[in-house]
Design an enzyme around this catalytic site. Structure first.
Site, PDB file in Angstrom:
ATOM      1  N   ASP A   1       0.850  -1.203   0.000  1.00  0.00           N
ATOM      2  CA  ASP A   1       0.000   0.000   0.000  1.00  0.00           C
ATOM      3  C   ASP A   1       0.879   1.245   0.000  1.00  0.00           C
ATOM      4  OD1 ASP A   1       1.007  -0.301   2.532  1.00  0.00           O
ATOM      5  OD2 ASP A   1      -0.844   0.181   3.580  1.00  0.00           O
ATOM      6  N   GLU A   2       2.005   1.143  -0.681  1.00  0.00           N
ATOM      7  CA  GLU A   2       2.951   2.247  -0.752  1.00  0.00           C
ATOM      8  C   GLU A   2       3.118   2.688  -2.209  1.00  0.00           C
ATOM      9  OE1 GLU A   2       6.482   0.652   0.909  1.00  0.00           O
ATOM     10  OE2 GLU A   2       5.679   0.501   2.937  1.00  0.00           O
TER      11      GLU A   2
END
Length: 554
Positions: free
Chosen positions: A451-452
């Site tokens: 989720d980066e």
């Protein structure tokens, strides 16, 4: 030999020559590319394994750090409360095989499952080093716990020690929080990487210590063996790549290699990750391509022989034309095969050769398309880590100015935990769309992790950051808007909310290289999360506060 026989022989020989020329042209053109792609894929696999190991270790260290700072552990003599806290952590994170709280004399006052309670382990490194500061020990065999805790895997028990001092309400050292992190969690990381792709069923992963000892391998007989070949030396020197190596079993393997570098609070132990595949298996696509090219050549050679059987003396001119076309193709690999005018049989043959060239060029186009896919994240259709590395390599020494935005989603784990990974995938796809909407022409956006995300915004001047702050603020606002996720049972769609934290660094203002600026943007991101999440922090802002926090005791 009769004239007809000479014509048949000449036609057949010419067909074989043309097929061989095509095979040579196409083979030389794509074989090296395929070899490189296969080697890079193993190198990428080893890099992904190393990255996961570093991140997992950093997370475990952070969990122990948080637990050691809980006020509930300040009174180590309150055994009931202390045991409750540490058993809750072990339940939440089963990778911790044992957690214990030691008093200042090194005696275990509370432990999970009460193992070793009352035993003095002041001679062990977890106490000797952990009473002074945060201690992370390299992989080692079980000493005290081998016969005291369950071992469902059957592998020799190995642990990584993590220990930190505990401070009482008065700020004085009250004891030590000592943990043993089971090395078996690395096996689950390995299985997760290998089980997701059928093409990796013949790939083995190894983790090797700094002295060359095998810590993880495909079977138990390899554990503890010592490995020494150039790929390991290259990895220990900080290089990532692939090579063909002869292993201890005498077989040649295509071997991808990389070093496990530190991440966050984990500084690394010099581990090396190796991904290997037998050469014959790894390069099978090259063999298959050569076989297909040979089969096509044989088909057209047979066709040429059949045509030559019915061709008269008029074949001489068209045959020369065919020879000239093949020669031109050898000189210019992109040239279209011309249509040869003459007897019908010759025209058919020339069209067949044109189709063959078109088919081979189409195969090359398909190979190029596969290469493009290797640089895209399949879920979000954004660039992946490979495209990030390519972007950095191309612009590392450019004169352009960029704002680097490190973006991390807040609360995304709860979406996966509460609603499943399918809902999480939908949210990630929508996040990618919203991020694209915040980008401008010329900007570059990649998904750098689960989720980066990383965004590189083109700047007219490296010193002007106000517009960039506004873009970052718009990203935070956009991600904060609710996400509508459909349900399979037809019920009202879920309205999910998450947030985003953004760290910003500027190139070349903040660093001479893009990689350095990415690191600074990550640090600003961590500060944004530490300050409450769902906000923006810029490298260089609040430097005094950051320095003061760094000087405070853990």
């Amino acid at each position: 030999m009769t004239l007809k026989g000479q014509i048949i022989g000449a036609t057949l020989g010419l067909a074989i020559a043309v097929a061989a020329a095509l095979a040579l042209v196409v083979g030389d053109l794509v074989t090296d590319q395929i070899r490189e792609r296969i080697g890079v894929s193993l190198s990428d696999l080893s890099t992904e394994m190393a990255d996961r190991l570093s991140r997992e270790m950093a997370v475990r260290i952070a969990e122990v750090n948080v637990l050691a700072g809980l006020p509930a552990l300040g009174d180590v003599q309150d055994v009931t409360q202390t045991r409750s806290v540490i058993e809750h952590l072990q339940t939440s994170v089963p990778e911790f095989s044992w957690i214990g709280v030691l008093d200042t004399g090194g005696t275990v006052v509370a432990a999970t499952d009460r193992v070793l309670e009352g035993v003095n382990i002041s001679h062990r490194p977890v106490f000797i080093e952990g009473i002074k500061e945060r201690f992370v020990g390299d992989v080692h065999d079980a000493v005290l716990l081998a016969s005291l805790i369950e071992n469902p895997t059957g592998e020799p028990m190995k642990f990584v020690d993590i220990a930190m001092p505990i401070y009482g309400p008065d700020g004085e050292t009250a004891g030590v929080l000592a943990t043993h992190l089971s090395w078996s969690w690395v096996r689950s990381v390995e299985q997760a990487l290998l089980s997701g792709a059928a093409s990796r069923r013949d790939v083995d992963l190894f983790v090797v210590s700094a002295d060359g000892t095998v810590l993880l391998g495909p079977d138990l007989s390899l554990l503890g063996q010592s490995l020494a070949f150039p790929a390991i030396t290259e990895a220990m020197a900080g290089r990532t790549g692939w090579a063909i190596e002869t292993w201890a079993d005498g077989e040649d393997y295509l071997t991808g290699f990389t070093e496990v570098r530190g991440h966050g609070r984990f500084e690394g132990f010099g581990w090396v990750v190796l991904a290997r595949s037998p050469v014959a298996v790894a390069f099978q696509p090259i063999t298959d391509l050569a076989t297909r090219i040979a089969a096509i050549g044989l088909v057209f050679a047979a066709l040429a022989a059949a045509l030559g059987w019915v061709i008269s003396s008029r074949i001489a001119g068209p045959v020369k034309a065919l020879s000239r076309a093949a020669h031109a193709l050898r000189q210019d690999q992109t040239a279209a095969f011309p249509k040869i005018r003459g007897p019908r049989e010759i025209e058919v043959l020339s069209e067949a050769f044109a189709d063959l060239v078109g088919s081979l060029i189409a195969k090359q186009t398909d190979l190029d398309a596969v290469t493009d896919q290797a640089f895209n994240d399949p879920l979000t259709d954004l660039g992946n880590r490979a495209s990030l590395e390519k972007f950095i390599a191309l612009r590392q020494h450019s004169e352009g100015a960029y704002a680097v935005l490190a973006i991390d989603l807040d609360g995304f784990k709860q979406v996966n935990d509460n609603h499943g990974h399918d809902a999480g995938d939908v949210v990630l796809q929508e996040v990618a769309g919203r991020l694209r909407g915040c980008m401008r022409a010329g900007d570059f956006l990649v998904r750098s992790g689960g989720d980066e995300f990383l965004a590189f915004l083109v700047m007219a001047e490296s010193s002007i950051d106000s517009p960039i702050r506004r873009v970052a603020a718009r990203i935070v606002d956009q991600i904060s808007e609710p996400f509508q996720v459909s349900r399979s049972d037809g019920r009202k769609p879920l309205a999910l909310r998450i947030g985003a934290s953004v760290g910003i660094g500027f190139y070349p203002r903040d660093g001479a290289g893009l990689s350095q600026v990415i690191t600074l943007a990550d640090k600003a991101l961590y500060r944004a999360k530490r300050d409450g999440k769902n906000q923006v922090r810029v490298h260089g802002d609040g430097a005094a506060a950051t320095a003061k926090a760094a000087a405070a005791p853990l």
